[in-house]
Scaffold this motif. Sequence first.
Motif, PDB file in Angstrom:
ATOM      1  N   VAL A  41       0.834  -1.204   0.000  1.00  0.00           N
ATOM      2  CA  VAL A  41       0.000   0.000   0.000  1.00  0.00           C
ATOM      3  C   VAL A  41       0.870   1.256   0.000  1.00  0.00           C
ATOM      4  O   VAL A  41       0.635   2.192  -0.771  1.00  0.00           O
ATOM      5  N   VAL A  42       1.897   1.264   0.844  1.00  0.00           N
ATOM      6  CA  VAL A  42       2.806   2.420   0.885  1.00  0.00           C
ATOM      7  C   VAL A  42       3.551   2.566  -0.443  1.00  0.00           C
ATOM      8  O   VAL A  42       3.670   3.672  -0.982  1.00  0.00           O
ATOM      9  N   GLY A  43       4.038   1.454  -0.981  1.00  0.00           N
ATOM     10  CA  GLY A  43       4.728   1.503  -2.269  1.00  0.00           C
ATOM     11  C   GLY A  43       3.816   1.988  -3.378  1.00  0.00           C
ATOM     12  O   GLY A  43       4.215   2.802  -4.216  1.00  0.00           O
ATOM     13  N   GLY A  44       2.576   1.518  -3.394  1.00  0.00           N
ATOM     14  CA  GLY A  44       1.619   1.973  -4.397  1.00  0.00           C
ATOM     15  C   GLY A  44       1.284   3.441  -4.257  1.00  0.00           C
ATOM     16  O   GLY A  44       1.196   4.172  -5.241  1.00  0.00           O
ATOM     17  N   TRP A  45       1.132   3.888  -3.018  1.00  0.00           N
ATOM     18  CA  TRP A  45       0.835   5.297  -2.785  1.00  0.00           C
ATOM     19  C   TRP A  45       2.006   6.186  -3.214  1.00  0.00           C
ATOM     20  O   TRP A  45       1.814   7.190  -3.885  1.00  0.00           O
ATOM     21  N   THR A  57      -6.340  -2.362 -12.358  1.00  0.00           N
ATOM     22  CA  THR A  57      -7.565  -3.027 -12.771  1.00  0.00           C
ATOM     23  C   THR A  57      -7.388  -4.530 -12.775  1.00  0.00           C
ATOM     24  O   THR A  57      -8.303  -5.262 -13.045  1.00  0.00           O
ATOM     25  N   GLY A  58      -6.209  -4.983 -12.476  1.00  0.00           N
ATOM     26  CA  GLY A  58      -5.903  -6.404 -12.453  1.00  0.00           C
ATOM     27  C   GLY A  58      -4.417  -6.572 -12.231  1.00  0.00           C
ATOM     28  O   GLY A  58      -3.712  -5.637 -11.892  1.00  0.00           O
ATOM     29  N   PHE A  59      -3.953  -7.764 -12.459  1.00  0.00           N
ATOM     30  CA  PHE A  59      -2.536  -8.065 -12.233  1.00  0.00           C
ATOM     31  C   PHE A  59      -1.704  -7.547 -13.388  1.00  0.00           C
ATOM     32  O   PHE A  59      -2.007  -7.784 -14.546  1.00  0.00           O
ATOM     33  N   ASN A  60      -0.646  -6.806 -13.056  1.00  0.00           N
ATOM     34  CA  ASN A  60       0.382  -6.481 -14.043  1.00  0.00           C
ATOM     35  C   ASN A  60       1.729  -6.446 -13.330  1.00  0.00           C
ATOM     36  O   ASN A  60       1.805  -6.245 -12.125  1.00  0.00           O
ATOM     37  N   TRP A  61       2.760  -6.686 -14.070  1.00  0.00           N
ATOM     38  CA  TRP A  61       4.102  -6.829 -13.475  1.00  0.00           C
ATOM     39  C   TRP A  61       4.624  -5.534 -12.884  1.00  0.00           C
ATOM     40  O   TRP A  61       5.348  -5.550 -11.889  1.00  0.00           O
ATOM     41  N   HIS A  62       4.289  -4.411 -13.464  1.00  0.00           N
ATOM     42  CA  HIS A  62       4.742  -3.119 -12.939  1.00  0.00           C
ATOM     43  C   HIS A  62       4.198  -2.902 -11.520  1.00  0.00           C
ATOM     44  O   HIS A  62       4.947  -2.537 -10.603  1.00  0.00           O
ATOM     45  N   SER A  63       2.913  -3.135 -11.343  1.00  0.00           N
ATOM     46  CA  SER A  63       2.300  -2.966 -10.026  1.00  0.00           C
ATOM     47  C   SER A  63       2.846  -3.973  -9.024  1.00  0.00           C
ATOM     48  O   SER A  63       3.058  -3.649  -7.858  1.00  0.00           O
ATOM     49  N   PHE A  64       3.064  -5.190  -9.486  1.00  0.00           N
ATOM     50  CA  PHE A  64       3.589  -6.215  -8.591  1.00  0.00           C
ATOM     51  C   PHE A  64       5.005  -5.870  -8.144  1.00  0.00           C
ATOM     52  O   PHE A  64       5.361  -6.058  -6.985  1.00  0.00           O
ATOM     53  N   LEU A  65       5.827  -5.339  -9.045  1.00  0.00           N
ATOM     54  CA  LEU A  65       7.186  -4.927  -8.691  1.00  0.00           C
ATOM     55  C   LEU A  65       7.153  -3.804  -7.659  1.00  0.00           C
ATOM     56  O   LEU A  65       7.928  -3.809  -6.701  1.00  0.00           O
ATOM     57  N   ILE A  66       6.247  -2.860  -7.818  1.00  0.00           N
ATOM     58  CA  ILE A  66       6.100  -1.778  -6.843  1.00  0.00           C
ATOM     59  C   ILE A  66       5.699  -2.342  -5.479  1.00  0.00           C
ATOM     60  O   ILE A  66       6.220  -1.920  -4.447  1.00  0.00           O
ATOM     61  N   ALA A  67       4.802  -3.313  -5.473  1.00  0.00           N
ATOM     62  CA  ALA A  67       4.370  -3.932  -4.211  1.00  0.00           C
ATOM     63  C   ALA A  67       5.526  -4.648  -3.526  1.00  0.00           C
ATOM     64  O   ALA A  67       5.710  -4.526  -2.313  1.00  0.00           O
ATOM     65  N   ILE A  72       9.753  -4.739   0.694  1.00  0.00           N
ATOM     66  CA  ILE A  72      11.165  -4.830   1.087  1.00  0.00           C
ATOM     67  C   ILE A  72      11.550  -3.616   1.930  1.00  0.00           C
ATOM     68  O   ILE A  72      12.222  -3.753   2.955  1.00  0.00           O
ATOM     69  N   VAL A  73      11.116  -2.441   1.523  1.00  0.00           N
ATOM     70  CA  VAL A  73      11.441  -1.225   2.274  1.00  0.00           C
ATOM     71  C   VAL A  73      10.811  -1.271   3.664  1.00  0.00           C
ATOM     72  O   VAL A  73      11.473  -0.968   4.668  1.00  0.00           O
ATOM     73  N   VAL A  74       9.556  -1.662   3.749  1.00  0.00           N
ATOM     74  CA  VAL A  74       8.889  -1.733   5.063  1.00  0.00           C
ATOM     75  C   VAL A  74       9.544  -2.789   5.944  1.00  0.00           C
ATOM     76  O   VAL A  74       9.738  -2.575   7.136  1.00  0.00           O
TER      77      VAL A  74
END
Length: 84
Positions: A41-45, A57-67, A72-74
């Motif tokens: 959530v923090v990474g996405g924000w 709107t669904g699964f994509n690799w860019h969003s998953f990498l951000i998550a 990892i940061v948290v």
Amino acid sequence: MGILAWIVFGLIAGVIAKLIMPGRDGGGFILTCILGIVGAVVGGWLATQFGYGGDITGFNWHSFLIAVLGAIVVLAVFRLFRRN
């Protein structure tokens, strides 16, 4: 749908972050999942604030990498505070 997708990504991202950064953190699987959700959530924000995010709107690799990166940061920040 956006926040729900980040939560699902976070569950998976927390496990992957733990595999990338193994160690004894305490709390077990539940804490890993919670940290993953928070990290996603923090990474996405943050990604959205810096113009790299967007609606999910669904699964994509860019969003998953951000998550995963957020998880990892948290996890790293959690370990810093846990040591003290």
